[in-house]
Design an enzyme around this catalytic site. Structure first.
Site, PDB file in Angstrom:
ATOM      1  N   LYS A 123       0.998  -1.178  -0.001  1.00 11.99           N
ATOM      2  CA  LYS A 123       0.081   0.109   0.002  1.00 11.99           C
ATOM      3  C   LYS A 123       0.961   1.367  -0.026  1.00 11.99           C
ATOM      4  CE  LYS A 123      -4.189  -1.880   1.796  1.00 11.99           C
ATOM      5  NZ  LYS A 123      -3.707  -3.391   2.475  1.00 11.99           N
TER       6      LYS A 123
HETATM    7  C1  LIG Z   1      -4.742  -4.618   2.085  1.00 12.83           C
HETATM    8  C2  LIG Z   1      -3.764  -5.749   1.999  1.00 12.83           C
HETATM    9  C3  LIG Z   1      -4.219  -6.823   1.286  1.00 12.83           C
HETATM   10  C4  LIG Z   1      -5.582  -6.667   0.387  1.00 12.83           C
HETATM   11  O1  LIG Z   1      -5.425  -5.850  -0.618  1.00 12.83           O
HETATM   12  P1  LIG Z   1      -6.791  -5.386  -1.415  1.00 12.83           P
HETATM   13  O2  LIG Z   1      -6.327  -4.490  -2.419  1.00 12.83           O
HETATM   14  O3  LIG Z   1      -7.734  -4.633  -0.361  1.00 12.83           O
HETATM   15  O4  LIG Z   1      -7.481  -6.470  -2.061  1.00 12.83           O
HETATM   16  C5  LIG Z   1      -3.619  -8.031   1.271  1.00 12.83           C
HETATM   17  N1  LIG Z   1      -2.581  -8.167   1.768  1.00 12.83           N
HETATM   18  C6  LIG Z   1      -1.879  -7.079   2.788  1.00 12.83           C
HETATM   19  C7  LIG Z   1      -0.650  -7.387   3.398  1.00 12.83           C
HETATM   20  C8  LIG Z   1      -2.708  -6.191   2.785  1.00 12.83           C
HETATM   21  O5  LIG Z   1      -2.077  -5.009   3.728  1.00 12.83           O
END
Ligand SMILES: *Cc1c(COP(=O)(O)O)cnc(C)c1O
Length: 431
Positions: free
Chosen positions: A107
């Site tokens: 993210k």
């Molecule tokens: C947010 C997150 C996900 C999921 O991603 P999405 O885009 O919400 O499907 C998977 N793994 C980790 C470690 C995350 O932080």
């Protein structure tokens, strides 16, 4: 006029307005009006481009001329100031590590890109202060906090479910101070997300505050997530194998970015959206009916989502044609027991430490089946250190703290506890 609302009522907006608004006034997610595939020449020569050059090619049609080329290139350079290594786990299975950024989850890419875009628009316009309101199931909060820390004209308010994020995750979003405030919600992630959505519809709040969202519903967080699918292709192209991506999925923003990359022409044979027991989408694949459910708590907590926001965008990519969708995407759900088993297997057989989310991605590849003509890639979406208690218990080994984590782990948590939307509203109006 670049983006339309998927609810088809609100007017079309530019990239800039889509970023500033987050969600359309009719509650719809924004979606690009046109998607032009990238040239064959670029894709055939991708190995001659740097990551930043690739990212520019991928994103430029969506930003159009709303950020000048020079500024956009600078935003990209700053966003991508870390590596995206591919680690071979078994013969035909590799992990694409997306956790080398400041908060050690994928993210960081979307949050850093969005923060800089918003910072740019604010600087240009000298607009009133913007409040970024964001709900987190764990990793978004830290990435957004770090990405926006010190950005002028932007305040960040993060809602997280009390007791349902890991210790490292909590420290990352409650210890920065400055323009970042953490609200500790007595409830689940879905409650946090519902409060954020309600806030965007509250006329009194909207009249008082310039609210925007930094969840993956925001196009400036969602679209840059395409970048690393192209980086992966660049690294694997000369193997000349069919490429399959398995993406551990919660709110389905990351997988949706992968499917957009495919729409832009990225040669990928198939995608897998791997989930934990929050199996709304795998159920949809089986029954054809989308039924949101309250989220269940699991060891892959960043995927504990009971009504994945971005799934409507995926349907739009495939023009709401289930047949076309199923040719490109499969979706499977796995229990915590299966995930733990996979983490043990990956460690014992292949000497790799996967985090619980990555392990769900690995399981997705195994279930789909990877033959010798195929290269499977699962996204390692976070560093295992972010789930220290779970990981160390399962693999029975201690993990060293990376420097990004050492910096926050002993700082003091500062949060404000809330339970209801009214408390959120009062906080927002008064601070
Ligand atoms: C947010 C997150 C996900 C999921 O991603 P999405 O885009 O919400 O499907 C998977 N793994 C980790 C470690 C995350 O932080």
């Amino acid at each position: 006029m670049n983006f339309y609302s998927l609810n088809k009522i609100a007017p079309n907006v530019t990239f800039k307005d889509a970023v500033i608004k987050g969600l359309a006034p009719d509650k719809g997610l924004y979606f690009p009006e046109k998607i032009a595939p990238l040239s064959k020449e670029f894709l055939n020569n991708i190995e001659n481009f740097s990551n930043a050059e690739i990212a520019y090619e991928v994103i430029k049609q969506f930003v159009a001329d709303e950020i000048p080329e020079k500024e956009l290139k600078k935003i990209i350079e700053e966003t991508l100031n870390f590596d995206f290594p591919m680690v071979l786990i078994e013969e035909n299975i590799a992990a694409l590590e997306l956790f080398h950024g400041p908060t050690m989850a994928f993210k960081d890419v979307g949050a850093r890109f969005m923060a800089r875009c918003l910072g740019y628009f604010n600087k240009e316009e000298k607009t009133a202060k913007v409040t970024v309101l964001v709900a987190t199931s764990g990793d978004t909060g830290g990435a957004v906090a770090s990405g926006f820390l010190g950005v002028k004209g932007v305040d960040v308010v993060i809602l997280y479910p009390s007791g349902k994020v890991s210790n490292v995750q909590e420290k990352q979003l409650t210890t920065l101070g400055k323009n970042i405030t953490a609200l500790e919600v007595n409830g689940t992630f879905d409650d946090c997300q519902a409060m954020v959505k309600t806030a965007f519809l509250d006329t009194e709040l909207i009249a008082n505050k310039n609210l925007t969202s930094a969840n993956s519903i925001n196009v400036a967080r969602w679209l840059p997530q395409m970048f690393y699918f192209f980086f992966a292709y660049k690294q694997l192209k000369n193997k000349q194998k069919n490429l399959i991506f398995s993406v551990p999925s919660g709110n389905f923003g990351n997988i949706c970015a992968g499917l957009m990359a495919h729409k832009l022409g990225l040669p990928v044979k198939h995608f897998i959206a791997a989930t934990n027991v929050n199996d709304i989408v795998p159920n949809y694949f089986e029954t054809g009916i989308y039924t949101p459910k309250p989220s269940k708590q699991t060891i892959s907590n960043a995927m504990d989502v009971g009504d994945p926001s971005n799934f409507v965008r995926i349907l739009e990519i495939f023009e709401n044609d289930d047949g076309k969708l199923k040719e490109v995407l499969s979706s499977y759900s796995f229990t915590d027991t299966e995930t733990e088993q996979a983490m043990k297997e990956i460690k014992e057989k292949h000497h790799y430490i996967a985090d619980p989310h990555g392990a769900v991605g690995y399981l997705g590849l195994k279930k789909y089946g990877i033959d010798s003509n195929t290269q499977g890639v699962f996204l390692e979406t976070a560093h295992p250190i972010k789930f220290l208690n779970v990981v160390e218990t399962i693999i029975k080994e201690t993990i060293d703290l990376p420097k990004q984590i050492k910096e926050v782990i002993n700082k003091e948590k500062v949060s404000i506890k809330i339970s209801t939307f009214d408390e959120l509203k009062r906080f927002l109006i008064n601070y």
